[in-house]
Design an enzyme around this catalytic site. Sequence first.
Site, mmCIF file in Angstrom:
data_model
loop_
_atom_site.group_PDB
_atom_site.id
_atom_site.type_symbol
_atom_site.label_atom_id
_atom_site.label_comp_id
_atom_site.label_asym_id
_atom_site.label_seq_id
_atom_site.Cartn_x
_atom_site.Cartn_y
_atom_site.Cartn_z
ATOM 1 C CB SER A 301 4.484 6.902 4.931
ATOM 2 O OG SER A 301 4.279 8.025 4.130
ATOM 3 C CG ASP A 312 -8.396 -1.254 -0.290
ATOM 4 O OD1 ASP A 312 -8.369 -2.143 0.582
ATOM 5 O OD2 ASP A 312 -8.465 -0.038 -0.020
ATOM 6 C CE LYS A 326 4.433 10.285 8.050
ATOM 7 N NZ LYS A 326 4.277 10.587 6.620
#
Length: 391
Positions: A301, A312, A326
């Site tokens: 999460s 990224d 998740k």
Amino acid sequence: MSRIGVAALAAFCVLGGLIAGLWFGGHPKDLPGPVRDAFVQDDHALRAEIIDSIEDNYYKPVSDKKLEESSLKGIVSSLHDPFSHYLTPGEAKKFKETVAGEFEGVGMGVAEDRRGLRILNVFPGSPARRAGIHKGDLITAVNGKSIAGVSSDVSTSKIKGPPGTHVRLEVLTPPSKRRRNISVRRERIEVPVARSRVVTRGGRKLGVVQLASFSTGAHGLLRQQVQKVLSHGAQGIVLDLRGNGGGLLQEAVLVASTFIEDGKIVSVKGRHRNERTEDAVGSSIGDKLPVVVLVDRGSASASEIVTGALRDRKRATVVGTRTFGKGLVQEVEPLSNGGVLDLTVANYYLPNGETITKKGIHPQVKARDDPHTRRDEALPVALDTLLAKTR
């Protein structure tokens, strides 16, 4: 009868009808069968009919409260979503304590497992540590009742309780199939949210900052530890998110903002939610300091939001094993009875547009810790990766 008497009688009847309507509107099962069927929606009437039949005919007494709570839990469990739950008022209180970073329990981090609860970490000096519970163990029953298939929120609420009381845990240590029963004394637990240390490797000082949860204020505690290792000469940082099952979305954004100066951290979109992008806020520690994120299957999460954003945005190298997967966002809605509805409302998307539900984030450098040894096999790999980035 005088006009005044007639008017008074009419007013009394209206008032009586209003009071009765208010009562029966909230207690449809108290209506006579034909009246209930005529004035109450079919589904509510059927629910009241079932409850009446259980109360009248079941071979053991059952409380109204237990039936009502089970009915509410059944509605949410029909979604077959492991992350959506109805929490009773008692469970909601313990849930809020966990999010706040302190609670009354035995001192361990856990993740949901089909057999019960899997131990992700055990806090130093905690009752669980003293009782011989270790990372990688499984809790399969609490006070003699199986927790297989029970949500982690509900299972952990059964373990928590007033300080000084005891809870009986059935513990399994894989790969052994032998279960042992342990009685653990509950204490007031303050979760060590962030910890740090400086290690020397290859002649360079490197900082290791561990974040245990994304509870309220976690970002501030993390930043303190980051500043601490930098003040001691650390030339790079390993951000250890192993066993961190997540927490608050806003804390994830703020933690990522510690390392990312500006731009997208994560976006959120649901069936009834317009897409919302969360950008970096505040000031970062700069983009020159080398960073490695260390993760494992217990990183979920909010941990995955931070890991994905740093990957990224080319801000960190990811080391470890695949994360939990998740990619969903829950909202906690307080209810009129003091309980809460913890409901999945959206997917989140990493800066590159990816959602990681069930897939997790795959590391760029693989490293796995063996929970059955005292050594930490994964951290040296992360440190070596960081050392190479400092040269």
